[in-house]
Design a protein around this motif. Structure first.
Motif, PDB file in Angstrom:
ATOM      1  N   LEU A 189      -7.062  -4.656  -2.269  1.00 19.42           N
ATOM      2  CA  LEU A 189      -6.477  -4.557  -3.605  1.00 19.42           C
ATOM      3  C   LEU A 189      -7.366  -3.744  -4.529  1.00 19.42           C
ATOM      4  O   LEU A 189      -6.874  -2.939  -5.327  1.00 19.42           O
ATOM      5  CB  LEU A 189      -6.223  -5.953  -4.185  1.00 19.42           C
ATOM      6  CG  LEU A 189      -5.053  -6.711  -3.571  1.00 19.42           C
ATOM      7  CD1 LEU A 189      -5.091  -8.182  -3.967  1.00 19.42           C
ATOM      8  CD2 LEU A 189      -3.724  -6.075  -3.964  1.00 19.42           C
ATOM      9  N   ALA A 190      -8.671  -3.931  -4.426  1.00 20.90           N
ATOM     10  CA  ALA A 190      -9.593  -3.122  -5.238  1.00 20.90           C
ATOM     11  C   ALA A 190      -9.383  -1.645  -4.936  1.00 20.90           C
ATOM     12  O   ALA A 190      -9.260  -0.819  -5.853  1.00 20.90           O
ATOM     13  CB  ALA A 190     -11.038  -3.524  -4.960  1.00 20.90           C
ATOM     14  N   GLU A 191      -9.301  -1.323  -3.661  1.00 22.14           N
ATOM     15  CA  GLU A 191      -9.083   0.074  -3.261  1.00 22.14           C
ATOM     16  C   GLU A 191      -7.752   0.602  -3.796  1.00 22.14           C
ATOM     17  O   GLU A 191      -7.683   1.724  -4.302  1.00 22.14           O
ATOM     18  CB  GLU A 191      -9.122   0.174  -1.739  1.00 22.14           C
ATOM     19  CG  GLU A 191      -8.964   1.578  -1.204  1.00 22.14           C
ATOM     20  CD  GLU A 191      -8.920   1.595   0.313  1.00 22.14           C
ATOM     21  OE1 GLU A 191      -8.047   2.296   0.854  1.00 22.14           O
ATOM     22  OE2 GLU A 191      -9.742   0.901   0.945  1.00 22.14           O
ATOM     23  N   ARG A 194       0.842  -1.203   0.000  1.00 21.24           N
ATOM     24  CA  ARG A 194       0.000   0.000   0.000  1.00 21.24           C
ATOM     25  C   ARG A 194       0.879   1.256   0.000  1.00 21.24           C
ATOM     26  O   ARG A 194       0.627   2.197  -0.747  1.00 21.24           O
ATOM     27  CB  ARG A 194      -0.938  -0.002   1.203  1.00 21.24           C
ATOM     28  CG  ARG A 194      -1.882   1.186   1.268  1.00 21.24           C
ATOM     29  CD  ARG A 194      -2.804   1.122   2.471  1.00 21.24           C
ATOM     30  NE  ARG A 194      -3.547  -0.115   2.583  1.00 21.24           N
ATOM     31  CZ  ARG A 194      -4.636  -0.427   1.871  1.00 21.24           C
ATOM     32  NH1 ARG A 194      -5.106   0.413   0.998  1.00 21.24           N
ATOM     33  NH2 ARG A 194      -5.249  -1.581   2.053  1.00 21.24           N
ATOM     34  N   ARG A 195       1.913   1.257   0.817  1.00 22.42           N
ATOM     35  CA  ARG A 195       2.835   2.409   0.868  1.00 22.42           C
ATOM     36  C   ARG A 195       3.540   2.606  -0.472  1.00 22.42           C
ATOM     37  O   ARG A 195       3.666   3.717  -0.969  1.00 22.42           O
ATOM     38  CB  ARG A 195       3.860   2.239   1.981  1.00 22.42           C
ATOM     39  CG  ARG A 195       3.362   2.642   3.350  1.00 22.42           C
ATOM     40  CD  ARG A 195       4.497   2.691   4.367  1.00 22.42           C
ATOM     41  NE  ARG A 195       5.083   1.396   4.647  1.00 22.42           N
ATOM     42  CZ  ARG A 195       4.550   0.496   5.475  1.00 22.42           C
ATOM     43  NH1 ARG A 195       3.427   0.758   6.100  1.00 22.42           N
ATOM     44  NH2 ARG A 195       5.148  -0.656   5.680  1.00 22.42           N
ATOM     45  N   SER A 239     -10.829   1.086  -7.093  1.00 22.35           N
ATOM     46  CA  SER A 239     -12.179   0.548  -7.215  1.00 22.35           C
ATOM     47  C   SER A 239     -12.709   0.194  -5.837  1.00 22.35           C
ATOM     48  O   SER A 239     -11.946   0.035  -4.884  1.00 22.35           O
ATOM     49  CB  SER A 239     -12.159  -0.715  -8.089  1.00 22.35           C
ATOM     50  OG  SER A 239     -13.420  -1.344  -8.119  1.00 22.35           O
ATOM     51  N   ASP A 240     -14.025   0.062  -5.736  1.00 25.84           N
ATOM     52  CA  ASP A 240     -14.611  -0.433  -4.492  1.00 25.84           C
ATOM     53  C   ASP A 240     -15.291  -1.785  -4.727  1.00 25.84           C
ATOM     54  O   ASP A 240     -16.011  -2.284  -3.883  1.00 25.84           O
ATOM     55  CB  ASP A 240     -15.595   0.581  -3.891  1.00 25.84           C
ATOM     56  CG  ASP A 240     -16.772   0.878  -4.813  1.00 25.84           C
ATOM     57  OD1 ASP A 240     -16.818   0.339  -5.937  1.00 25.84           O
ATOM     58  OD2 ASP A 240     -17.641   1.661  -4.402  1.00 25.84           O
ATOM     59  N   SER A 241     -15.021  -2.392  -5.870  1.00 28.95           N
ATOM     60  CA  SER A 241     -15.627  -3.668  -6.241  1.00 28.95           C
ATOM     61  C   SER A 241     -14.766  -4.841  -5.786  1.00 28.95           C
ATOM     62  O   SER A 241     -13.586  -4.930  -6.153  1.00 28.95           O
ATOM     63  CB  SER A 241     -15.819  -3.730  -7.756  1.00 28.95           C
ATOM     64  OG  SER A 241     -16.148  -5.045  -8.163  1.00 28.95           O
ATOM     65  N   GLU A 242     -15.367  -5.737  -5.032  1.00 28.82           N
ATOM     66  CA  GLU A 242     -14.640  -6.940  -4.622  1.00 28.82           C
ATOM     67  C   GLU A 242     -14.275  -7.791  -5.842  1.00 28.82           C
ATOM     68  O   GLU A 242     -13.271  -8.489  -5.833  1.00 28.82           O
ATOM     69  CB  GLU A 242     -15.454  -7.752  -3.615  1.00 28.82           C
ATOM     70  CG  GLU A 242     -14.657  -8.858  -2.986  1.00 28.82           C
ATOM     71  CD  GLU A 242     -15.360  -9.594  -1.863  1.00 28.82           C
ATOM     72  OE1 GLU A 242     -14.894 -10.689  -1.506  1.00 28.82           O
ATOM     73  OE2 GLU A 242     -16.368  -9.095  -1.336  1.00 28.82           O
ATOM     74  N   GLU A 259     -10.661 -12.233   1.718  1.00 27.23           N
ATOM     75  CA  GLU A 259     -11.736 -11.251   1.530  1.00 27.23           C
ATOM     76  C   GLU A 259     -11.204  -9.840   1.791  1.00 27.23           C
ATOM     77  O   GLU A 259     -11.446  -8.912   1.011  1.00 27.23           O
ATOM     78  CB  GLU A 259     -12.902 -11.555   2.461  1.00 27.23           C
ATOM     79  CG  GLU A 259     -14.057 -10.593   2.313  1.00 27.23           C
ATOM     80  CD  GLU A 259     -15.204 -10.893   3.266  1.00 27.23           C
ATOM     81  OE1 GLU A 259     -16.056 -10.006   3.433  1.00 27.23           O
ATOM     82  OE2 GLU A 259     -15.242 -11.997   3.850  1.00 27.23           O
ATOM     83  N   GLN A 260     -10.467  -9.682   2.870  1.00 30.11           N
ATOM     84  CA  GLN A 260      -9.873  -8.372   3.179  1.00 30.11           C
ATOM     85  C   GLN A 260      -8.889  -7.969   2.087  1.00 30.11           C
ATOM     86  O   GLN A 260      -8.826  -6.804   1.697  1.00 30.11           O
ATOM     87  CB  GLN A 260      -9.169  -8.415   4.532  1.00 30.11           C
ATOM     88  CG  GLN A 260     -10.108  -8.579   5.700  1.00 30.11           C
ATOM     89  CD  GLN A 260      -9.361  -8.818   7.014  1.00 30.11           C
ATOM     90  OE1 GLN A 260      -8.209  -9.234   7.030  1.00 30.11           O
ATOM     91  NE2 GLN A 260     -10.030  -8.545   8.120  1.00 30.11           N
TER      92      GLN A 260
END
Length: 180
Positions: free
Chosen positions: A124-126, A66-67, A130-133, A118-119
């Motif tokens: 990863l979408a974020e 993420r960083r 995206s906000d889609s799983e 799931e997390q």
């Protein structure tokens, strides 16, 4: 840090050094600088401690990614960073594939991986805007597939440019069937 935290850090170091199945309770206690009995007191079993250590290590990799991906970049740059992360997290990827091979006999780990998956899909979408799983699931599939190829032969694994070319082909107009 207390014994519980020391055990968790010791377990992570042992995982990276020896892998999941070769790590003993004694290895962890020695690495953590605590008594063997502390594992039972704080975690119940060595496996429960190792399971938690794997999940925490996966979360740490996700935070590192993420960083690294916080800086905007084009597709090739972004996926190049993902591929580069395999080198720094190689032991973690080895452990994950080691565990996947044994999931049928480890229901508690399968459950932990499913929850973490799931997390991961949502995260990863974020990361990819995206906000889609579903989008996260596709990214997760690409990451895991790339990681598996990279672990076997880093030089032959697809580069970010290869990945882009392949995705463009797959998502472009359907090719005409031969002889049509």
């Amino acid at each position: 840090m207390g014994n519980r935290e020391d055990l968790l850090e010791g377990a992570k170091r042992c995982l990276y050094d020896k892998g999941y199945f070769r790590t003993t309770a004694r290895d962890i206690a020695t690495e953590a600088g605590v008594s063997l009995a502390a594992i039972g007191y704080h975690y119940g079993t060595k496996d429960a401690l190792l399971n938690e250590a794997v999940v925490v290590a996966m979360q740490e990799w996700a935070e590192d990614l993420r960083r690294v991906l916080a800086e905007p970049g084009d597709f090739a740059t972004t996926w190049g960073k993902v591929i580069d992360s395999f080198a720094t997290a190689r032991p973690l990827w080895v452990i994950q594939f080691e565990l996947v091979a044994h999931m049928a006999r480890m229901p508690e780990m399968r459950e932990a991986f499913a929850k973490a998956g799931e997390q991961a899909r949502l995260g990863l979408a974020e990361l990819f805007g995206s906000d889609s799983e579903r989008v996260g699931a596709v990214v997760q599939t690409l990451v895991a597939g790339l990681a598996s190829q990279w672990l076997v032969d880093p030089d032959a694994a697809p580069s970010s440019e290869d990945l882009l070319e392949g995705l463009r082909f797959l998502t472009g107009p359907a090719p005409e069937p031969p002889g049509a």
